[in-house]
Design a protein around this motif. Structure first.
Motif, PDB file in Angstrom:
ATOM      1  N   CYS A  51       0.821  -1.215   0.000  1.00 28.40           N
ATOM      2  CA  CYS A  51       0.000   0.000   0.000  1.00 28.40           C
ATOM      3  C   CYS A  51       0.852   1.261   0.000  1.00 28.40           C
ATOM      4  CB  CYS A  51      -0.938  -0.010   1.213  1.00 28.40           C
ATOM      5  SG  CYS A  51      -2.105  -1.398   1.250  1.00 28.40           S
ATOM      6  N   ASN A  52       1.916   1.236   0.770  1.00 27.03           N
ATOM      7  CA  ASN A  52       2.802   2.406   0.826  1.00 27.03           C
ATOM      8  C   ASN A  52       3.455   2.683  -0.520  1.00 27.03           C
ATOM      9  OD1 ASN A  52       2.222   2.781   3.532  1.00 27.03           O
ATOM     10  ND2 ASN A  52       4.070   1.743   4.263  1.00 27.03           N
ATOM     11  N   ARG A  53       3.914   1.623  -1.175  1.00 24.38           N
ATOM     12  CA  ARG A  53       4.540   1.795  -2.495  1.00 24.38           C
ATOM     13  C   ARG A  53       3.565   2.431  -3.480  1.00 24.38           C
ATOM     14  NH1 ARG A  53       6.605  -3.738  -2.010  1.00 24.38           N
ATOM     15  NH2 ARG A  53       4.970  -4.373  -3.496  1.00 24.38           N
ATOM     16  N   VAL A  54       2.339   1.932  -3.482  1.00 23.24           N
ATOM     17  CA  VAL A  54       1.329   2.452  -4.401  1.00 23.24           C
ATOM     18  C   VAL A  54       1.028   3.911  -4.104  1.00 23.24           C
ATOM     19  CG1 VAL A  54      -1.095   2.241  -5.078  1.00 23.24           C
ATOM     20  CG2 VAL A  54       0.329   0.191  -4.859  1.00 23.24           C
ATOM     21  N   ASP A  55       0.865   4.245  -2.832  1.00 23.91           N
ATOM     22  CA  ASP A  55       0.557   5.628  -2.451  1.00 23.91           C
ATOM     23  C   ASP A  55       1.705   6.580  -2.827  1.00 23.91           C
ATOM     24  OD1 ASP A  55      -1.909   4.933  -1.440  1.00 23.91           O
ATOM     25  OD2 ASP A  55      -1.220   4.759   0.636  1.00 23.91           O
ATOM     26  N   GLU A  56       2.918   6.157  -2.592  1.00 29.37           N
ATOM     27  CA  GLU A  56       4.066   7.005  -2.916  1.00 29.37           C
ATOM     28  C   GLU A  56       4.180   7.230  -4.420  1.00 29.37           C
ATOM     29  OE1 GLU A  56       7.341   4.990  -1.118  1.00 29.37           O
ATOM     30  OE2 GLU A  56       6.619   5.360   0.930  1.00 29.37           O
TER      31      GLU A  56
END
Length: 519
Positions: free
Chosen positions: A44-49
Motif C-alpha cells: 500500500c505504501n509503495r502504491v501511495d508514494e
C-alpha cells in the motif's frame, strides 16, 4: 519458489501481495481455486508514494506519455489536466475491442492478479483505491466478460475487464451475466472514476500473456510428472525392460533431468512382478519406452527454463511509462517494458516441449491398443470384433496431437505493425501464451487416455502383481472407471481420469508413496 517444491496450489487459501515475489502456485491458488487476495502495508505504501509522484507531475505540467499526452501515435497531442479523466475513460472504452468467445474464468482471474502484482510494484502511479477494487472483484468471485480473440499482446481483453471497474461492461456473478454497474452494486462495491495514468496502466504491460503462461506452465509441469507415471505403467504392461533405466547409462549424459526421469520410473516400478518377469523378454524396446528418460528429460529442461523466465516476468514492472522514485521529484521513464517477447518466446518453446510430450504419449497409446505390439487382446477387450474396445480413444489422441502440432507453430516470429507504424514490432506474446495454455489442456486428455489404456492392460497380467505404486494408481482409476468387458460409453471415463490428472490427484498419490518426484 517454484512449482516443483512448494505447497500444492489447492492448499493455499490466502495470497498476500507485497512482501516478496509471487509464485506460480500462488497464481494458480487465486485463479483456479479462489484463494483470497490481500495487500501488505508495504504494498500500500509503495502504491501511495507512486501516486503522489503523478500528482506532482501534473502540478508541474510535465509532458508525460499517456498522462498529459494521447496514446500511441497520438503521443504528439497534448492533453489538458481538465481532460485527464476523459482521456483515461476513453482509452478503456476504445480499446475494449477483442472479440469471440470469452476467456475462461481462471484466465480472467489470473490476469486480474497479474495486474495487481504489476501495478503494486509501485512504478505505475495508480491509486490504491483502484487496486483494492480489483482485489474485491477477485474476492467476491466477480468475473468480468473479456472476449479472448484479437489481441496482439495486451490492451483489449484487459480493457473489457477494466470496464467493470468504471461501472460499465458486463460480468458473471453467481451464474448470472449482468451489467458491470449492477454486479458492483449487488456486491456492495462502488465503481471508480479513473484518474491520470490509471486507464493506461490497467491495460498496458504483459499481464494477460504472463497470466496464461503461468497457467500453461503449471499444467505443463504437472503433465510432465504425470507422464513419468503413465510411461512407467505402459513400460510395465508392455513387458518392457527396465535395463534401459540403468543409472550407469544416464550418468553419462550431462542432462540432470534425464537421470532424474530414469530414477522416477525405476522407483515407481520397484517391486513389480511384471517387470521382473519380463526384464529380459526382449533385448531393447521401442523408443517410446526406451527413450522416456531422454525425451521426458528434455521436456522438463525446457519447462524449467520457461519457469525461470515466466516467474521473472510475473515479478517485474511491465508498465509504460515507469513512474520512478528518483529522489524527491521522481521521473517518468518512457520505454518498452510492456513488450512481451520474453514471455512469448518461452511460451512458444513450451508449445514445442508439450507437443513432444504429446507425441511420445500417443505412440505408447498405440502400442497399448495394437495387439501386434502389445501381445494383448486387440484394443484391450476380451472379445474383440464384437467389441471395439479401446480402438477409437487412440483416434482421439491422434486428433488431439494433430491439433497440438498445428498450435505449435511459433506466434512470436510473426510481425504486423500497428498504430500507424508507431508500434512497428509486435511480440504476439498473447497468442503464444494462449496456444501453450490450449496445448496443456489437450495434453491432459492424451495422458488420460494412456492411463486408461494402461490400466486396462494391467488386467490381462493377472496373477502377476504390478509394482505397489502402480497398483495404487490402478485402484485410483478403477475407483471411477471399471474394467471394460464390453463396449460402453467411454467419454465419461476419459473425462474423470483427465480430472484426476488436472487436479493433481495422480501425482499426489504417487508422491505420498515414494516421496517427491524428481523434476
Amino acid at each position: 519458489m517454484t512449482t516443483t517444491n512448494c505447497t500444492h496450489a489447492k492448499d493455499i487459501k490466502k495470497v498476500v501481495l507485497g512482501d516478496g515475489p509471487i509464485s506460480i502456485n500462488e497464481v494458480i491458488a487465486v485463479a483456479r481455486y479462489g484463494a483470497e487476495v490481500s495487500f501488505t502495508r508495504e504494498y500500500c505504501n509503495r502504491v501511495d508514494e507512486s501516486r503522489s509522484l503523478i500528482d506532482r507531475f501534473l502540478q508541474e505540467n510535465r509532458v508525460i506519455y499517456g498522462v498529459t499526452t494521447g496514446f500511441g501515435s497520438n503521443v504528439t497531442k497534448v492533453i489538458s489536466p481538465e481532460d485527464a479523466e476523459t482521456l483515461q475513460r476513453n482509452i478503456i472504452r476504445s480499446h475494449a475491442v477483442s472479440v469471440g468467445e470469452p476467456l475462461e474464468k481462471e484466465v480472467v482471474r489470473a490476469i486480474q492478479l497479474m495486474i495487481l502484482v504489476n501495478l503494486g510494484q509501485g512504478y505505475s502511479g495508480v491509486r490504491l483505491q483502484v487496486l483494492e477494487l480489483i482485489a474485491s472483484l477477485l474476492n467476491h468471485d466477480i468475473v468480468p466478460f473479456a472476449p479472448g480473440d484479437g489481441s496482439v499482446g495486451y490492451l483489449s481483453p484487459e480493457s473489457h475487464m477494466a470496464l467493470v471497474l468504471i461501472g460499465e461492461g458486463k460480468a458473471w456473478k453467481d451464474g448470472e451475466f449482468i451489467p458491470g454497474a449492477v454486479v458492483l452494486e449487488k456486491a456492495g462495491l462502488a465503481p471508480v472514476t479513473l484518474g491520470p495514468k490509471e486507464g493506461l496502466a490497467l491495460i498496458s504491460g504483459t499481464t494477460s500473456a504472463t497470466a496464461m503462461a503461468a497457467l500453461a506452465l503449471y499444467n505443463g509441469i504437472q503433465a510432465a510428472k504425470t507422464a513419468d507415471i503413465t510411461g512407467a505403467m505402459s513400460l510395465e504392461v508392455l513387458k518392457g525392460t527396465i535395463h534401459a533405466f540403468d543409472p550407469r547409462s544416464h550418468k553419462l549424459k550431462k542432462h540432470g533431468e534425464q537421470a532424474k526421469t530414469a530414477r522416477n520410473v525405476s522407483r515407481i516400478l520397484e517391486g513389480s512382478q511384471i517387470i521382473d518377469t519380463y526384464k529380459d523378454y526382449r533385448l531393447q524396446d521401442a523408443l517410446s519406452l526406451r527413450c522416456i528418460p531422454q525425451i521426458h528429460g528434455a521436456i522438463k529442461r525446457a519447462l524449467k527454463d520457461a519457469e525461470a523466465t515466466i516467474e521473472n516476468e510475473m515479478n517485474s514492472a511491465s508498465d509504460n511509462p515507469i513512474i520512478y522514485p528518483d529522489g524527491a521529484d521522481g521521473t517518468a521513464l518512457m520505454g518498452g517494458n510492456f513488450d512481451g517477447s520474453f514471455v512469448g518466446i518461452y511460451t512458444d518453446m513450451m508449445c514445442i516441449a508439450l507437443a513432444n510430450l504429446a507425441k511420445i504419449t500417443e505412440r505408447r497409446i498405440d502400442r497399448l491398443v495394437n495387439h501386434h505390439h502389445s501381445e494383448l487382446p486387440n484394443f484391450l477387450v476380451a472379445n474383440p470384433g464384437l467389441n471395439n474396445g479401446y480402438m477409437v480413444p487412440q483416434y482421439t489422441a491422434a486428433g488431439l496431437l494433430n491439433e497440438i502440432r498445428v498450435l505449435t507453430q511459433p506466434a512470436t516470429i510473426d510481425n504486423v505493425p500497428t498504430c500507424a507504424n508507431q508500434e512497428d514490432v509486435i511480440s504476439f506474446s498473447y497468442f503464444a501464451s494462449k496456444k501453450a495454455y490450449q496445448i496443456s489442456k489437450k495434453l491432459e486428455y492424451i495422458l488420460a487416455i494412456e492411463l486408461m489404456t494402461a490400466t486396462q492392460a494391467m488386467d490381462f497380467h493377472h496373477p502377476l502383481k504390478p509394482a505397489p505404486i502402480t497398483e495404487k494408481v490402478y485402484r485410483l482409476i478403477r475407483s471411477k472407471v471399471p474394467t471394460v468387458k464390453e463396449d460402453r460409453f467411454f467419454h465419461p471415463d476419459i473425462e474423470v481420469i483427465k480430472g484426476q490428472i488436472h487436479e493433481g490427484e495422480l501425482t499426489k498419490l504417487v508422491e505420498l508413496e515414494m516421496g517427491e518426484m524428481e523434476f
